[in-house]
Design an enzyme around this catalytic site. Sequence first.
Site, PDB file in Angstrom:
ATOM      1  N   HIS A 145       0.823  -1.207   0.000  1.00 47.45           N
ATOM      2  CA  HIS A 145       0.000   0.000   0.000  1.00 47.45           C
ATOM      3  C   HIS A 145       0.859   1.261   0.000  1.00 47.45           C
ATOM      4  O   HIS A 145       1.984   1.270   0.503  1.00 47.45           O
ATOM      5  CB  HIS A 145      -0.926   0.009   1.209  1.00 47.45           C
ATOM      6  CG  HIS A 145      -2.012  -1.014   1.105  1.00 47.45           C
ATOM      7  ND1 HIS A 145      -2.997  -1.139   2.050  1.00 47.45           N
ATOM      8  CD2 HIS A 145      -2.284  -1.955   0.169  1.00 47.45           C
ATOM      9  CE1 HIS A 145      -3.824  -2.099   1.704  1.00 47.45           C
ATOM     10  NE2 HIS A 145      -3.405  -2.620   0.569  1.00 47.45           N
TER      11      HIS A 145
ATOM     12  N   GLU B 280       0.614   3.989   1.720  1.00 53.30           N
ATOM     13  CA  GLU B 280       0.973   4.456   3.061  1.00 53.30           C
ATOM     14  C   GLU B 280       2.185   3.681   3.598  1.00 53.30           C
ATOM     15  O   GLU B 280       3.113   4.256   4.151  1.00 53.30           O
ATOM     16  CB  GLU B 280      -0.184   4.282   4.048  1.00 53.30           C
ATOM     17  CG  GLU B 280      -1.489   4.918   3.624  1.00 53.30           C
ATOM     18  CD  GLU B 280      -2.419   3.946   2.903  1.00 53.30           C
ATOM     19  OE1 GLU B 280      -2.037   3.406   1.835  1.00 53.30           O
ATOM     20  OE2 GLU B 280      -3.528   3.734   3.408  1.00 53.30           O
TER      21      GLU B 280
ATOM     22  N   CYS C 212      -6.339   1.106   5.382  1.00 59.50           N
ATOM     23  CA  CYS C 212      -6.828  -0.175   5.901  1.00 59.50           C
ATOM     24  C   CYS C 212      -6.341  -0.332   7.345  1.00 59.50           C
ATOM     25  O   CYS C 212      -5.518   0.452   7.828  1.00 59.50           O
ATOM     26  CB  CYS C 212      -6.324  -1.328   5.026  1.00 59.50           C
ATOM     27  SG  CYS C 212      -4.555  -1.680   5.178  1.00 59.50           S
TER      28      CYS C 212
ATOM     29  N   CYS D  85      -2.506  -0.571   7.608  1.00 63.53           N
ATOM     30  CA  CYS D  85      -1.854   0.720   7.390  1.00 63.53           C
ATOM     31  C   CYS D  85      -2.090   1.674   8.559  1.00 63.53           C
ATOM     32  O   CYS D  85      -1.202   2.454   8.914  1.00 63.53           O
ATOM     33  CB  CYS D  85      -2.294   1.339   6.073  1.00 63.53           C
ATOM     34  SG  CYS D  85      -1.560   0.517   4.631  1.00 63.53           S
TER      35      CYS D  85
END
Length: 163
Positions: free
Chosen positions: A79, A81, A117, A120
């Site tokens: 991801h 992040e 999410c 994250c």
Amino acid sequence: MTRVGKRNYYLDIAEVVLERGTCLRRNYGAVVVKNDQIISSGYTGAPRARGNCTDIGTCMRKVLSIPRGERYELCRSVHAEANAIIHSARKDMLNSTLYLVGKEVATLQYVDGCSPCSMCKRLIINAGIVRVVIRINRTKYVEAEVDSWELFSEKPMSKSVDY
């Protein structure tokens, strides 16, 4: 000429970063800012030296019709992040802000209900990031103080702000 505000400026940069994304479903761009200086950025993509979904032409989660927010262990991508966090030292991220923008690949529309999410969110907390700003559209964003997060909650990020 109207000068662009700081939030919009950093969200615009995160939006450019997402253009490097290699997901076939959704791409995200993240920028970490501290003391008005960009210290890190990241986008959605496979781990280094591994084939991206755009390279191999398939997405396992799409093939299996897995809904958004589920079964991330089947995803090739890291991801945005997480990539932004691993590209900077924690000491540099303490008390920083993460700016996040997501777009649907098929429509180029902003991701509806965009939010980190749960994994994250934990990374953001451990990195020492104190605020997350997420673009809703070109004129609105949500901003959340990380201290207010309730993990594993479907609670909205925070207030919506026009800029």
